[in-house]
Scaffold this active site. Structure first.
Site, PDB file in Angstrom:
ATOM      1  N   ALA A 267      49.765  33.823 -21.314  1.00 34.72           N
ATOM      2  CA  ALA A 267      51.165  33.880 -20.892  1.00 34.72           C
ATOM      3  C   ALA A 267      51.421  35.258 -20.301  1.00 34.72           C
ATOM      4  O   ALA A 267      50.663  36.197 -20.555  1.00 34.72           O
ATOM      5  CB  ALA A 267      52.062  33.646 -22.102  1.00 34.72           C
TER       6      ALA A 267
ATOM      7  N   GLY B 103      47.486  31.585 -23.732  1.00 34.32           N
ATOM      8  CA  GLY B 103      47.995  30.420 -23.020  1.00 34.32           C
ATOM      9  C   GLY B 103      46.965  29.860 -22.048  1.00 34.32           C
ATOM     10  O   GLY B 103      46.998  28.671 -21.717  1.00 34.32           O
TER      11      GLY B 103
ATOM     12  N   GLU C 208      44.890  27.625 -24.018  1.00 31.25           N
ATOM     13  CA  GLU C 208      45.729  26.475 -24.399  1.00 31.25           C
ATOM     14  C   GLU C 208      45.871  25.499 -23.228  1.00 31.25           C
ATOM     15  O   GLU C 208      45.840  24.279 -23.418  1.00 31.25           O
ATOM     16  CB  GLU C 208      47.097  26.980 -24.885  1.00 31.25           C
ATOM     17  CG  GLU C 208      46.966  27.722 -26.225  1.00 31.25           C
ATOM     18  CD  GLU C 208      48.231  28.430 -26.667  1.00 31.25           C
ATOM     19  OE1 GLU C 208      48.740  29.265 -25.892  1.00 31.25           O
ATOM     20  OE2 GLU C 208      48.715  28.159 -27.774  1.00 31.25           O
TER      21      GLU C 208
ATOM     22  N   GLU D 215      46.535  36.276 -29.455  1.00 31.14           N
ATOM     23  CA  GLU D 215      47.976  36.513 -29.665  1.00 31.14           C
ATOM     24  C   GLU D 215      48.293  37.402 -30.854  1.00 31.14           C
ATOM     25  O   GLU D 215      49.225  38.197 -30.809  1.00 31.14           O
ATOM     26  CB  GLU D 215      48.702  35.168 -29.829  1.00 31.14           C
ATOM     27  CG  GLU D 215      48.861  34.371 -28.538  1.00 31.14           C
ATOM     28  CD  GLU D 215      47.678  33.453 -28.242  1.00 31.14           C
ATOM     29  OE1 GLU D 215      46.590  33.640 -28.845  1.00 31.14           O
ATOM     30  OE2 GLU D 215      47.830  32.547 -27.412  1.00 31.14           O
TER      31      GLU D 215
END
Ligand code: 3HC
Ligand code: NAI
Length: 661
Positions: free
Chosen positions: A63, A107, A110, A130
C-alpha cells in the site's frame, strides 16, 4: 484507464502492467486501474487469461504508506481499501497470474494472493512487513496466507515481517512456479497452460488451516516469542490474533476481524512513530546542499589504520560488504590481537549458523593485515581508528597524506575530536571526513558521517552511498564535540547521576528507561562502555568546564575506587562470571557517602520523574544541536538514537516522542 496501469495483449493473454515508480506502491489510481484492466480482459473474447506484472524494479511494494497519515489525520476517509480490487481479481472467470520480480510486499503480496496463480523469478522476495510500520496486513494477508502456506509460516511472516525468498515461498506453496529467464515470457507461457483449467480461489482452500489442537501450541509459541523478542510492540500481537481468527472463523468473518485489528493499529501511536521512522530512514539520505546527482567516487579497496576494538570491527564491515581491506597497526602484536578477535568473531557467527565456513574464509581473505603502508597508494578510502588523541591523529593523517592517491577519501573514526583540526594536518582538507562507527562496528547499523568545514560534496555523497553499501544507515552531522549522538548522551548520563545523588536507586534509574523501551538504562550502559573512558576525558578537559555548572560526583567516585564497570566486574553494579549484574551494597554505601559530601538529603524519586528528566536532558541538547545546525532535521536525531543508542523505534525517537518533528 489510468496512466499508472497499462493493458496489452500477447498470445491471447492480457498483460496488465503496473507502472508507478519507484516501487509500484498501490497509490490512488493503481488499484482502480488494475481492476479496470481485469474487467476489460474479462469482456474480451480473445483473452483466455491475465498476467499482472510490475514495470521497473518491483512487482508491488505494498500500500502507499503516505496515505496512512492522510487517513489518521482525518484528511481522507479510509474507504474499503484494497478489497474491491481483491474481489475483482478473485472473482475473475479468467485466471489472473501474478508475475513477481523485486518485491511483493504487504498489499502487493495480498494482491498476488487474490490472483489464481503466482509465478516469480528466483531473486524476488515476498513478505508481509506491516508490523514494522506498527500495523498488520489489512487486505486479507492474515487470512489468505495461512491457507496457502499453513499456520506456522503465516504466523512467522505476519508477526516478524521478514521477507521470504522465492525458492522457500515456492516450497511452501505460496509461489506456483519459479520462472527462469524472462519473467513476462514465462508468465505468459504459464498463463496459456492454465487458461482452461478451473480456478480454485485461495479463500476456499482450508486444507492447511490445521485443527485447534495442532494450532494451540503454535499460537502460544508465537506469543512467547513476541514477549521475548518484540518487547513493547503491539502490532505483532494483533497480527497473531488476526491469523488465529483465520483458523477459527469462516473467511468473511476472519476478514472482518482483520479489518477491525488493522484499523485499531493504524490509529495507534506506535504506528505513527514507526511510519515516521520508515520515512526518516530515507529522509536522512537527502542532504539539501548535496544534490542527488553529485558525483560519487567508487570504493573498491579500503584501508584501516588501528586494529583495536573499532578498527577490527570496521575491517570486518568492509570485508562483509565484499570490499578488500588492508588493516594496519603499529606493532605485529597489536595486529595479531586484532586478527585473532576478527577470527573469533567470524567463527562465532559460523557456529551460530549466521554464515558458512566458506563465507568466513572468503571474508577473512579480503582482510590483509600489515604493519607498513604498503599498498595504501591504491586505497579508495582510508579509515583511521587509532587511539583517541589529537597529536597522534595529526601524525597519522600527515603520514596518510604522504601515501594516499589524490582522490582517496580520508576518514577518521574519532568520537570526540575536531574533524577540522585533523583535516588541517593534511594538504587536502576537502578529502577528510568523519566516519563515526558505533561499537561493535560490524554489528551496529549507525554511521555518523561528520562533515568538516572543508569537506567536499563529492566526499559527502561518496560517504552516504558507501554507508548503504556497507549495510549501515549513514546520517550526516556537523563537527562539534561528541557530534550528535555522544553530545546528547553526555547530559543524559549526567542527569542519571544527579538522580542517584538526589535519592533515586541505581536499579530504578535504569529500570525506568528499560521500562520505557530502551535496550539498557544509562548507568548500565556506563558499566558496559567502561566508566574510566569518561573519567580520563574529564580529567584531561577539566580546565574547559564551566566552574558554575553543577557536576556529578558519582562516576568519578566509582573510578577512584577502581570500579570501571564490566571490565573490572564492578561499577554501578557488580557482575558475576556470566556478566550478570546485581545491586552492590558497596555502591549503596558509596552513594550515601557522596550524598553526605554534597550535603544532599535524599528523597524518593519515582519512575515518572526519572523518565521525564532523562528524556528532557536528551531533547534539550537535541534542540541546541538543531539550533546550531549540527543536525539537519529532528528526524536525523531520531534515526541516530534508534540505530546507535537502543532507543525504541516504536517511540519514534527522542525528538518525535517530545513532539518535535
Ligand atoms: N509506499 C510509499 N512509498 C514507498 C513505499 C510504500 N509502500 N515503499 C517504498 N516507498 C518509497 C520510499 O519512501 C522511497 O522514497 P524516496 O525515494 O522519496 O525516499 C522510494 O520509494 C524508494 O524506496 P527505498 O529507498 O526504500 O528503496 P529500496 O530499493 O532500498 O527498497 C523496498 C525498496 C524493499 C520496497 C522498500 O522501500 C520497502 O521495504 N518498502 C516498504 C514495504 C512495505 O512496508 N510495504 C507494506 C506497506 S503497508 C501495506 O501494504 C498495508 C496493506 O496490508 C494494506
Ligand atoms: P583501541 O585501543 O581498541 O585500538 C586502537 C589501536 O590503534 C590499537 O590496536 C593500537 O595499537 C593502534 N595504534 C595506535 N597508534 C597507532 C599508529 N600510529 N599506527 C597504527 N596503529 C596504531 O581503541 P578503539 O576503542 O578501537 O578506538 C579507536 C578510535 O575509535 C578512537 O578514536 C575512539 O575514540 C574511536 N571510537 C571508539 C569507540 C568505542 O566504543 N571503543 C566507538 C566509536 C569511536
Amino acid at each position: 484507464m489510468s496512466e499508472l496501469v497499462r493493458y496489452a495483449l500477447r498470445d491471447g493473454v492480457a498483460v496488465v502492467t503496473i507502472d508507478n515508480p519507484p516501487v509500484n506502491a498501490l497509490s490512488p489510481g493503481v488499484p482502480e486501474g488494475i481492476a479496470a484492466c481485469v474487467r476489460q480482459a474479462g469482456a474480451d473474447d480473445a483473452v483466455t487469461a491475465v498476467v499482472l506484472i510490475g514495470a521497473g524494479r518491483s512487482f508491488i511494494a505494498g500500500a502507499d504508506i503516505n496515505e496512512f497519515g492522510k487517513i489518521t489525520s482525518g484528511e481522507k476517509q479510509r474507504g474499503e481499501g484494497l478489497h474491491p480490487l481483491l474481489a475483482v481479481l478473485e472473482d475473475s472467470a479468467k485466471p489472473v497470474i501474478a508475475a513477481i520480480h523485486g518485491q511483493a510486499f504487504g498489499g502487493g503480496l495480498e494482491v498476488a494472493m487474490a490472483c489464481a496463480y503466482r509465478v516469480a523469478v528466483a531473486s524476488a522476495q515476498v513478505g508481509q512487513p506491516e508490523v514494522r510500520l506498527g500495523i498488520i496486513p489489512g487486505a486479507g494477508g492474515t487470512q489468505r496466507l495461512p491457507r496457502l502456506v499453513g499456520v506456522e509460516m503465516a504466523l512467522r511472516m505476519c508477526q516478524f515481517g521478514d521477507p521470504v525468498k522465492v525458492p522457500v515461498a515456492c516450497e511452501a506453496g505460496l509461489i506456483d512456479r519459479v520462472i527462469d529467464g524472462d519473467l513476462l515470457e514465462g508468465a505468459v507461457a504459464f498463463a496459456r497452460e492454465v487458461a482452461c483449467q478451473p480456478v480454485r480461489r485461495v479463500r476456499d482452500r482450508d486444507g492447511k488451516l490445521g485443527t485447534a489442537e495442532q494450532n494451540a501450541p503454535l499460537f502460544q509459541a508465537a506469543r512467547e516469542a513476541a514477549a521475548k523478542r518484540q518487547r513493547g510492540l503491539e502490532a505483532p500481537l494483533a497480527a497473531i490474533a488476526a491469523v488465529e481468527a483465520a483458523t477459527r472463523l469462516p473467511f468473511a468473518e476472519g476478514l472482518r476481524e482483520e479489518a477491525r485489528l488493522f484499523e485499531e493499529r493504524l490509529f495507534s501511536k506506535q504506528s505513527k512513530a514507526l511510519i515516521h521512522v520508515f520515512f526518516g530512514e530515507r529522509t536522512v539520505a537527502k542532504i539539501p546542499d548535496v544534490p542527488k546527482d553529485t558525483p560519487v567516487l567508487s570504493v573498491k579497496q579500503a584501508a584501516v589504520i588501528g586494529a583495536g576494538t573499532m578498527g577490527a570491527g570496521i575491517a570486518m564491515t568492509y570485508a562483509n560488504a565484499g570490499i578488500a581491506v588492508r588493516l594496519k597497526d603499529a606493532t605485529a602484536e597489536a595486529l595479531d590481537r586484532g586478527m585473532a578477535s576478527i577470527r573469533a568473531n567470524y567463527a562465532a557467527s559460523v557456529a551460530k549458523g549466521r554464515f558458512s565456513q566458506q563465507a568466513m574464509d572468503e571474508r577473512l581473505a579480503r582482510i590483509s593485515p600489515q604493519v607498513s603502508y604498503e599498498g595504501f597508494e591504491e586505497a579508495d578510502i582510508i579509515i583511521e581508528a587509532v587511539f583517541e588523541g589529537m597529536a597522534l591523529k595529526k601524525q597519522v593523517f600527515a603520514e596518510i597524506d604522504a601515501v594516499a592517491k589524490a582522490d582517496c577519501v580520508l576518514a577518521t573514526n574519532t568520537s570526540t575530536l575536531s574533524i577540522d583540526e585533523i583535516a588541517a594536518a593534511t594538504g587536502r582538507p576537502e578529502m577528510v571526513i568523519g566516519h563515526h562507527f558505533f561499537s561493535p562496528a560490524n554489528v551496529m547499523r549507525l554511521l555518523e558521517i561528520v562533515r568538516g568545514k572543508a569537506t567536499s560534496k563529492t566526499v559527502i555523497a561518496t560517504s552516504m552511498a558507501l554507508a548503504r553499501t556497507l549495510g549501515k544507515i549513514g546520517v550526516l552531522v556537523g563537527n562539534c564535540r561528541g557530534f550528535v549522538g555522544n553530545r546528547m548522551f553526555h547530559p543524559y548520563r549526567r542527569e542519571a547521576q544527579f538522580l542517584v545523588e538526589e535519592g533515586a536507586r541505581v536499579a530504578d534509574v535504569d529500570g525506568a528507561m528499560t521500562e520505557f523501551g530502551l535496550a539498557m538504562g544509562p548507568l548500565a550502559v556506563g558499566d558496559l562502555a567502561g566508566l574510566d573512558v569518561g573519567w580520563r576525558i574529564r580529567k584531561e578537559y577539566r580546565h574547559l568546564e564551566d566552574p558554575r555548572a553543577r557536576k556529578p560526583r558519582m562516576e568519578d567516585a566509582l573510578c577512584e575506587r577502581g570500579r570501571y564497570g564490566q571490565k573490572t566486574r564492578t561499577g554501578w553494579y557488580k557482575y558475576d562470571e556470566q556478566r550478570r549484574a546485581s545491586v552492590d551494597p558497596d555502591v549503596e554505601a558509596l552513594i550515601a557517602e557522596v550524598r553526605a559530601e554534597l550535603g544532599i538529603t535524599p528523597r524518593e524519586i519515582g519512575a515518572e520523574e526519572i523518565r521525564e528528566r532523562l528524556l528532557a536532558a536528551l531533547v534539550n541538547e537535541g534542540k541546541r544541536i538543531l539550533e546550531e545546525g549540527i543536525a539537519l532535521r529532528p528526524v536525523d536525531i531520531d534515526i541516530i538514537y534508534i540505530n546507535g543508542y537502543g532507543f525504541p523505534a516504536w517511540r519514534g525517537g527522542p525528538m518525535f516522542h517530545a513532539g518535535i518533528v
